[in-house]
Write a protein that holds these residues in place. Structure first.
Motif, PDB file in Angstrom:
ATOM      1  N   GLY A 119      20.387  -9.700  78.751  1.00  0.00           N
ATOM      2  CA  GLY A 119      19.426  -9.094  78.707  1.00  0.00           C
ATOM      3  C   GLY A 119      20.167  -6.639  78.972  1.00  0.00           C
ATOM      4  N   THR A 120      21.580  -7.212  79.107  1.00  0.00           N
ATOM      5  CA  THR A 120      22.783  -6.061  78.791  1.00  0.00           C
ATOM      6  C   THR A 120      23.120  -5.742  77.872  1.00  0.00           C
ATOM      7  N   THR A 121      23.409  -4.313  77.245  1.00  0.00           N
ATOM      8  CA  THR A 121      23.764  -4.958  76.199  1.00  0.00           C
ATOM      9  C   THR A 121      25.007  -4.453  76.588  1.00  0.00           C
ATOM     10  N   LEU A 122      25.593  -5.321  76.311  1.00  0.00           N
ATOM     11  CA  LEU A 122      27.392  -4.473  75.851  1.00  0.00           C
ATOM     12  C   LEU A 122      27.921  -3.979  74.895  1.00  0.00           C
ATOM     13  N   ALA A 123      27.646  -4.314  73.777  1.00  0.00           N
ATOM     14  CA  ALA A 123      28.912  -3.722  72.245  1.00  0.00           C
ATOM     15  C   ALA A 123      27.445  -3.086  71.387  1.00  0.00           C
ATOM     16  N   HIS A 124      27.679  -1.955  70.564  1.00  0.00           N
ATOM     17  CA  HIS A 124      26.968  -1.830  69.799  1.00  0.00           C
ATOM     18  C   HIS A 124      27.489  -1.647  68.549  1.00  0.00           C
ATOM     19  N   ILE A 125      27.134  -2.978  67.721  1.00  0.00           N
ATOM     20  CA  ILE A 125      27.692  -3.444  66.356  1.00  0.00           C
ATOM     21  C   ILE A 125      26.660  -2.349  65.121  1.00  0.00           C
ATOM     22  N   SER A 126      27.518  -1.263  64.197  1.00  0.00           N
ATOM     23  CA  SER A 126      27.021  -0.599  63.229  1.00  0.00           C
ATOM     24  C   SER A 126      27.749  -0.163  61.734  1.00  0.00           C
TER      25      SER A 126
END
Length: 167
Positions: free
Chosen positions: A115-122
């Motif tokens: 549930g913890t976001t480590l990275a966001h790819i965009s």
């Protein structure tokens, strides 16, 4: 920290550069063709290989092995048939299981651990094949998270190629 992955369009073989948001080159991602399994090497600016990914051939699910120092440190897989949303499973050597979820059409994905976001790819602010951003919020795993972003991108490209072939 934001990292950018920039594809070279007119190379003899597929090649991309991983850069910082200030355009400092960190790694070249070099794809080796003409093999039964596709292999990508992450090579730093001194020419040292820091990681590699190997796409397994002939599997029911898209599966890619992540290697460092010749040892498998993780595995990412995606189901071939999925109606809504894209989800990838990541199993790491240390026992952690990460989840990558997002939207294929918007090219937006999050890498999460419990549930913890480590990275966001965009790819939202970039052209279709030019570049994409990886915003890393968990710095100790920054290299692994960049490698996972490259894996997701190549799985999506393989999936699109398969769909075009089947038309």
């Amino acid at each position: 920290m934001r990292y950018l992955i920039r594809d070279r369009m007119l190379a003899f073989h597929e090649e991309a550069w991983v850069e910082t948001e200030h355009r400092q080159k960190l790694f070249k991602v070099d794809r080796k063709l003409m093999r039964l399994r596709a292999t990508f090497h992450f090579v730093d600016t001194r020419g040292d290989q820091v990681a590699s990914i190997v796409k397994k051939a002939l599997t029911l699910h898209h599966t890619i092995l992540i290697k460092q120092d010749g040892e498998t440190v993780g595995r990412i897989s995606k189901r071939r048939f999925r109606l809504f949303g894209d989800r990838f499973k990541v199993t790491l050597r240390d026992g952690r299981r990460l989840r990558i979820a997002g939207n294929l059409w918007d090219r937006e994905f999050d890498i999460a651990d419990n549930g913890t976001t480590l990275a966001h790819i965009s790819r939202r602010w970039f052209s279709v094949r030019d570049a994409y951003a990886v915003d890393v919020t968990h710095e100790p795993d920054w290299l692994l998270l960049i490698v996972l972003a490259v894996c997701v991108d190549h799985i999506i490209e393989d999936h699109r190629s398969e769909q075009l072939t089947n038309l």
